[in-house]
Scaffold this motif. Sequence first.
Motif, PDB file in Angstrom:
ATOM      1  N   LYS A   7      55.539  45.720  50.819  1.00 33.90           N
ATOM      2  CA  LYS A   7      55.587  46.970  50.056  1.00 33.90           C
ATOM      3  C   LYS A   7      54.167  47.491  49.985  1.00 33.90           C
ATOM      4  N   GLY A   8      53.830  48.422  50.842  1.00 39.06           N
ATOM      5  CA  GLY A   8      52.460  48.919  50.870  1.00 39.06           C
ATOM      6  C   GLY A   8      51.505  47.800  51.223  1.00 39.06           C
ATOM      7  N   ASN A   9      50.580  47.506  50.321  1.00 36.18           N
ATOM      8  CA  ASN A   9      49.599  46.451  50.554  1.00 36.18           C
ATOM      9  C   ASN A   9      50.016  45.123  49.915  1.00 36.18           C
ATOM     10  N   LEU A  10      51.270  45.041  49.482  1.00 38.50           N
ATOM     11  CA  LEU A  10      51.791  43.840  48.837  1.00 38.50           C
ATOM     12  C   LEU A  10      52.700  43.093  49.793  1.00 38.50           C
ATOM     13  N   VAL A  11      52.453  41.791  49.946  1.00 36.94           N
ATOM     14  CA  VAL A  11      53.315  40.919  50.739  1.00 36.94           C
ATOM     15  C   VAL A  11      54.019  39.983  49.758  1.00 36.94           C
ATOM     16  N   ILE A  12      55.364  40.040  49.754  1.00 36.13           N
ATOM     17  CA  ILE A  12      56.167  39.217  48.850  1.00 36.13           C
ATOM     18  C   ILE A  12      56.795  38.098  49.663  1.00 36.13           C
ATOM     19  N   VAL A  13      56.511  36.865  49.247  1.00 35.82           N
ATOM     20  CA  VAL A  13      56.990  35.684  49.956  1.00 35.82           C
ATOM     21  C   VAL A  13      57.860  34.876  49.006  1.00 35.82           C
ATOM     22  N   ALA A  14      59.130  34.692  49.371  1.00 34.81           N
ATOM     23  CA  ALA A  14      60.040  33.877  48.562  1.00 34.81           C
ATOM     24  C   ALA A  14      60.461  32.660  49.365  1.00 34.81           C
ATOM     25  N   ILE A  15      60.451  31.519  48.721  1.00 31.53           N
ATOM     26  CA  ILE A  15      60.873  30.264  49.348  1.00 31.53           C
ATOM     27  C   ILE A  15      62.156  29.812  48.683  1.00 31.53           C
ATOM     28  N   ILE A  16      63.144  29.499  49.498  1.00 31.71           N
ATOM     29  CA  ILE A  16      64.421  29.002  49.006  1.00 31.71           C
ATOM     30  C   ILE A  16      64.658  27.649  49.658  1.00 31.71           C
ATOM     31  N   VAL A  31      51.074  37.450  57.184  1.00 33.50           N
ATOM     32  CA  VAL A  31      49.939  37.783  56.319  1.00 33.50           C
ATOM     33  C   VAL A  31      48.711  38.128  57.141  1.00 33.50           C
ATOM     34  N   LEU A  32      48.451  37.405  58.207  1.00 34.09           N
ATOM     35  CA  LEU A  32      47.301  37.733  59.048  1.00 34.09           C
ATOM     36  C   LEU A  32      47.490  39.092  59.712  1.00 34.09           C
ATOM     37  N   TYR A  33      48.692  39.404  60.132  1.00 32.40           N
ATOM     38  CA  TYR A  33      48.974  40.719  60.701  1.00 32.40           C
ATOM     39  C   TYR A  33      48.729  41.796  59.650  1.00 32.40           C
ATOM     40  N   ALA A  41      45.038  42.241  51.441  1.00 29.82           N
ATOM     41  CA  ALA A  41      46.422  42.274  50.969  1.00 29.82           C
ATOM     42  C   ALA A  41      46.518  41.621  49.594  1.00 29.82           C
ATOM     43  N   ASN A  42      47.562  41.964  48.875  1.00 27.94           N
ATOM     44  CA  ASN A  42      47.947  41.257  47.653  1.00 27.94           C
ATOM     45  C   ASN A  42      49.166  40.425  48.002  1.00 27.94           C
ATOM     46  N   LEU A  43      49.243  39.224  47.441  1.00 33.32           N
ATOM     47  CA  LEU A  43      50.352  38.322  47.736  1.00 33.32           C
ATOM     48  C   LEU A  43      51.125  38.007  46.469  1.00 33.32           C
ATOM     49  N   LEU A  44      52.438  37.970  46.602  1.00 32.05           N
ATOM     50  CA  LEU A  44      53.315  37.546  45.514  1.00 32.05           C
ATOM     51  C   LEU A  44      54.188  36.434  46.061  1.00 32.05           C
ATOM     52  N   PHE A  45      53.956  35.210  45.572  1.00 33.22           N
ATOM     53  CA  PHE A  45      54.760  34.053  45.966  1.00 33.22           C
ATOM     54  C   PHE A  45      55.826  33.812  44.912  1.00 33.22           C
ATOM     55  N   ALA A 108      54.812  39.403  37.151  1.00 36.74           N
ATOM     56  CA  ALA A 108      53.973  39.059  38.301  1.00 36.74           C
ATOM     57  C   ALA A 108      53.844  40.228  39.258  1.00 36.74           C
ATOM     58  N   GLU A 109      54.960  40.891  39.547  1.00 40.25           N
ATOM     59  CA  GLU A 109      54.926  42.029  40.476  1.00 40.25           C
ATOM     60  C   GLU A 109      54.089  43.176  39.899  1.00 40.25           C
ATOM     61  N   GLU A 110      54.208  43.418  38.618  1.00 48.80           N
ATOM     62  CA  GLU A 110      53.414  44.471  37.988  1.00 48.80           C
ATOM     63  C   GLU A 110      51.918  44.146  38.064  1.00 48.80           C
ATOM     64  N   TRP A 111      51.551  42.897  37.737  1.00 44.85           N
ATOM     65  CA  TRP A 111      50.142  42.505  37.757  1.00 44.85           C
ATOM     66  C   TRP A 111      49.553  42.559  39.166  1.00 44.85           C
TER      67      TRP A 111
END
Length: 116
Positions: A7-16, A31-33, A41-45, A108-111
Amino acid sequence: MITIQKKGNLVIVAIIGEFTLADYHEFEQQVLYKSHFDGKANLLFDWRDMLDYTVDVAWEEIKFMRDHGSEFNRVAVVTNDEWQTWGTWVFNLFVSANVAVFHNYEEAEEWVSENE
């Protein structure tokens, strides 16, 4: 299993389930791309549904953060697990980014999205 959204400059990574080495390599490529073409980038795990990870994933994470830790602005981790929280603070030693742990995904997403 891993899911990755941008989402824009945010990369959201979910592990299941289990976080495997193949999942980690997919994360690295994405992430490197993202950071290579769009700057920092900003990351949300989202680790709420992560059951386990392999030892080789932990080693790859340390190497990746040592090599690329300065390429991130903010890193948010969503977890309710004490060991994952502790691991996040170890992760923080290898990055110059602002790192925070949350129990609530929306917070977390807001921050992590602030000042975009």
